[in-house]
Write a protein that holds these residues in place. Structure first.
Motif, PDB file in Angstrom:
ATOM      1  N   ILE A 182      -0.132  16.304  -5.497  1.00  0.00           N
ATOM      2  CA  ILE A 182       0.677  16.707  -4.326  1.00  0.00           C
ATOM      3  C   ILE A 182       2.163  16.880  -4.658  1.00  0.00           C
ATOM      4  O   ILE A 182       2.981  17.020  -3.754  1.00  0.00           O
ATOM      5  N   GLY A 183       2.522  16.833  -5.939  1.00  0.00           N
ATOM      6  CA  GLY A 183       3.920  17.045  -6.324  1.00  0.00           C
ATOM      7  C   GLY A 183       4.841  15.909  -5.966  1.00  0.00           C
ATOM      8  O   GLY A 183       6.045  16.102  -5.777  1.00  0.00           O
ATOM      9  N   LEU A 184       4.305  14.686  -5.896  1.00  0.00           N
ATOM     10  CA  LEU A 184       5.089  13.509  -5.509  1.00  0.00           C
ATOM     11  C   LEU A 184       5.399  12.672  -6.738  1.00  0.00           C
ATOM     12  O   LEU A 184       4.490  12.261  -7.465  1.00  0.00           O
ATOM     13  N   THR A 185       6.686  12.426  -6.970  1.00  0.00           N
ATOM     14  CA  THR A 185       7.110  11.616  -8.101  1.00  0.00           C
ATOM     15  C   THR A 185       7.955  10.442  -7.617  1.00  0.00           C
ATOM     16  O   THR A 185       8.197  10.293  -6.414  1.00  0.00           O
ATOM     17  N   MET A 186       8.434   9.642  -8.585  1.00  0.00           N
ATOM     18  CA  MET A 186       9.139   8.420  -8.236  1.00  0.00           C
ATOM     19  C   MET A 186      10.282   8.186  -9.207  1.00  0.00           C
ATOM     20  O   MET A 186      10.171   8.472 -10.396  1.00  0.00           O
ATOM     21  N   THR A 187      11.399   7.662  -8.693  1.00  0.00           N
ATOM     22  CA  THR A 187      12.531   7.338  -9.547  1.00  0.00           C
ATOM     23  C   THR A 187      12.338   5.955 -10.171  1.00  0.00           C
ATOM     24  O   THR A 187      11.402   5.225  -9.815  1.00  0.00           O
ATOM     25  N   ASP A 188      13.241   5.582 -11.079  1.00  0.00           N
ATOM     26  CA  ASP A 188      13.171   4.261 -11.709  1.00  0.00           C
ATOM     27  C   ASP A 188      13.354   3.128 -10.709  1.00  0.00           C
ATOM     28  O   ASP A 188      12.950   1.991 -10.962  1.00  0.00           O
ATOM     29  N   SER A 189      13.977   3.436  -9.565  1.00  0.00           N
ATOM     30  CA  SER A 189      14.178   2.423  -8.521  1.00  0.00           C
ATOM     31  C   SER A 189      13.101   2.504  -7.431  1.00  0.00           C
ATOM     32  O   SER A 189      13.287   2.030  -6.316  1.00  0.00           O
ATOM     33  N   TYR A 190      11.982   3.159  -7.741  1.00  0.00           N
ATOM     34  CA  TYR A 190      10.804   3.228  -6.873  1.00  0.00           C
ATOM     35  C   TYR A 190      11.011   4.055  -5.604  1.00  0.00           C
ATOM     36  O   TYR A 190      10.281   3.899  -4.628  1.00  0.00           O
ATOM     37  N   MET A 191      12.004   4.944  -5.629  1.00  0.00           N
ATOM     38  CA  MET A 191      12.197   5.862  -4.508  1.00  0.00           C
ATOM     39  C   MET A 191      11.380   7.125  -4.753  1.00  0.00           C
ATOM     40  O   MET A 191      11.352   7.646  -5.871  1.00  0.00           O
TER      41      MET A 191
ATOM     42  N   VAL B  85       4.923   9.233   1.579  1.00  0.00           N
ATOM     43  CA  VAL B  85       4.423   7.879   1.761  1.00  0.00           C
ATOM     44  C   VAL B  85       3.227   7.651   0.856  1.00  0.00           C
ATOM     45  O   VAL B  85       2.467   8.577   0.570  1.00  0.00           O
ATOM     46  N   THR B  86       3.098   6.424   0.360  1.00  0.00           N
ATOM     47  CA  THR B  86       1.852   5.991  -0.253  1.00  0.00           C
ATOM     48  C   THR B  86       1.386   4.768   0.521  1.00  0.00           C
ATOM     49  O   THR B  86       2.199   4.044   1.115  1.00  0.00           O
ATOM     50  N   ALA B  87       0.095   4.524   0.510  1.00  0.00           N
ATOM     51  CA  ALA B  87      -0.418   3.409   1.295  1.00  0.00           C
ATOM     52  C   ALA B  87      -1.785   2.975   0.793  1.00  0.00           C
ATOM     53  O   ALA B  87      -2.513   3.740   0.162  1.00  0.00           O
ATOM     54  N   VAL B  88      -2.084   1.742   1.110  1.00  0.00           N
ATOM     55  CA  VAL B  88      -3.412   1.169   0.907  1.00  0.00           C
ATOM     56  C   VAL B  88      -4.073   1.097   2.279  1.00  0.00           C
ATOM     57  O   VAL B  88      -3.444   0.686   3.260  1.00  0.00           O
ATOM     58  N   ILE B  89      -5.334   1.513   2.355  1.00  0.00           N
ATOM     59  CA  ILE B  89      -6.080   1.449   3.612  1.00  0.00           C
ATOM     60  C   ILE B  89      -7.390   0.716   3.331  1.00  0.00           C
ATOM     61  O   ILE B  89      -8.207   1.179   2.531  1.00  0.00           O
ATOM     62  N   GLY B  90      -7.578  -0.412   3.980  1.00  0.00           N
ATOM     63  CA  GLY B  90      -8.806  -1.165   3.791  1.00  0.00           C
ATOM     64  C   GLY B  90      -9.980  -0.513   4.498  1.00  0.00           C
ATOM     65  O   GLY B  90      -9.826   0.115   5.549  1.00  0.00           O
ATOM     66  N   ALA B  91     -11.167  -0.647   3.915  1.00  0.00           N
ATOM     67  CA  ALA B  91     -12.401  -0.149   4.524  1.00  0.00           C
ATOM     68  C   ALA B  91     -13.366  -1.314   4.674  1.00  0.00           C
ATOM     69  O   ALA B  91     -13.673  -2.007   3.704  1.00  0.00           O
ATOM     70  N   SER B  92     -13.801  -1.524   5.903  1.00  0.00           N
ATOM     71  CA  SER B  92     -14.635  -2.676   6.210  1.00  0.00           C
ATOM     72  C   SER B  92     -15.858  -2.259   7.021  1.00  0.00           C
ATOM     73  O   SER B  92     -15.830  -1.258   7.743  1.00  0.00           O
ATOM     74  N   LYS B  93     -16.917  -3.027   6.893  1.00  0.00           N
ATOM     75  CA  LYS B  93     -18.108  -2.770   7.702  1.00  0.00           C
ATOM     76  C   LYS B  93     -17.955  -3.323   9.112  1.00  0.00           C
ATOM     77  O   LYS B  93     -18.789  -3.078   9.979  1.00  0.00           O
ATOM     78  N   THR B  94     -16.864  -4.065   9.333  1.00  0.00           N
ATOM     79  CA  THR B  94     -16.590  -4.637  10.651  1.00  0.00           C
ATOM     80  C   THR B  94     -15.460  -3.865  11.309  1.00  0.00           C
ATOM     81  O   THR B  94     -14.396  -3.687  10.718  1.00  0.00           O
ATOM     82  N   LYS B  95     -15.678  -3.419  12.531  1.00  0.00           N
ATOM     83  CA  LYS B  95     -14.652  -2.669  13.248  1.00  0.00           C
ATOM     84  C   LYS B  95     -13.647  -3.622  13.870  1.00  0.00           C
ATOM     85  O   LYS B  95     -14.005  -4.556  14.588  1.00  0.00           O
ATOM     86  N   GLU B  96     -12.367  -3.411  13.557  1.00  0.00           N
ATOM     87  CA  GLU B  96     -11.293  -4.206  14.141  1.00  0.00           C
ATOM     88  C   GLU B  96     -10.510  -3.331  15.116  1.00  0.00           C
ATOM     89  O   GLU B  96     -10.369  -2.128  14.908  1.00  0.00           O
ATOM     90  N   ASN B  97      -9.996  -3.935  16.169  1.00  0.00           N
ATOM     91  CA  ASN B  97      -9.225  -3.185  17.171  1.00  0.00           C
ATOM     92  C   ASN B  97      -7.782  -3.043  16.716  1.00  0.00           C
ATOM     93  O   ASN B  97      -6.858  -3.563  17.337  1.00  0.00           O
ATOM     94  N   CYS B  98      -7.573  -2.356  15.578  1.00  0.00           N
ATOM     95  CA  CYS B  98      -6.235  -2.174  15.025  1.00  0.00           C
ATOM     96  C   CYS B  98      -5.627  -0.886  15.563  1.00  0.00           C
ATOM     97  O   CYS B  98      -6.269   0.161  15.607  1.00  0.00           O
TER      98      CYS B  98
END
Length: 218
Positions: free
Chosen positions: A167-176, A183-196
């Protein structure tokens, strides 16, 4: 007033205060300009997940230490790594605007954040539909820099997603990130539905939720 405008106003920090007509006009102009400039791109990949301890996680072959992320991912059986960007033209638009009208640039920044958030919500909804066919439900996005999920983990996430090529996304030495409206993100996947809440913890009223991002780390 549509939801995107409300989001932009929230990013501008108005709270419950009334917004003047000039600002509303700037918001409207900003959304039109962003529609022309944005080159929306996203990538996601699914990895195995193991919770070794409350604050120790293994995503693929990468170990992460974060109590707040561990809380968010409790009970998950898989992990979606996600990245998205509005592209370099949006950065250039904001830079040009800031040279001539700083007030308009501030509004443009807020509107770009709202556009990115809506795009991420759309992407996550599509990922949710796909994984839903496997009986999995998604948790809210959780990005490096939230809670005690250190910003340095931006680097392995982007590497695992191969963001520069995909996607053409890079990062500087200071993590910018470059482009900045990304944006980058972690998304959990569960067999249980939560009302999030789809929009995330910032606009959710459930203050005692165990998955909440901004619960103080103890």
């Amino acid at each position: 007033m549509d939801q995107m405008t409300k989001e932009a106003i929230r990013y501008l920090g108005y709270g419950k205060h009334a917004v003047d007509e000039k600002t509303l006009a700037l918001i409207s102009d900003s959304f039109r300009n962003l529609e022309d400039a944005a080159d929306k791109r996203s990538i996601y990949r699914i990895f195995d997940f193991q919770q070794i301890a409350d604050d120790r996680l293994k995503i693929g072959e990468t170990e992460v230490q974060s109590k707040s992320l561990g809380r968010n991912l409790r009970g998950c059986s898989g992990i979606v790594l996600f990245g998205a960007t509005l592209g370099t033209a949006v950065d250039r638009l904001i830079t040009r605007t800031s040279l001539t009208d700083m007030a308009a640039a501030v509004v443009l920044q807020a509107c770009a954040a709202a556009v990115l958030e809506e795009y991420c919500d759309e992407c996550q909804a599509e990922i949710g539909r796909i994984l839903g066919q496997e009986g999995l439900y998604l948790r809210p996005r959780f990005s490096p820099g939230y809670g005690d999920f250190d910003i340095c983990f931006q680097e392995p996430l982007m590497r695992m997603l191969d963001c520069a090529k995909t996607i053409g996304l890079t990062m500087t030495d200071s993590y910018m990130m470059t482009p900045t409206k990304s944006v980058t993100a972690v998304i959990g996947a569960s067999k249980t539905k939560e009302n999030c809440h789809t929009k995330g913890c910032e606009v959710c009223d459930k203050k005692d939720c165990i998955y909440r991002r901004n619960v103080p780390v103890t």
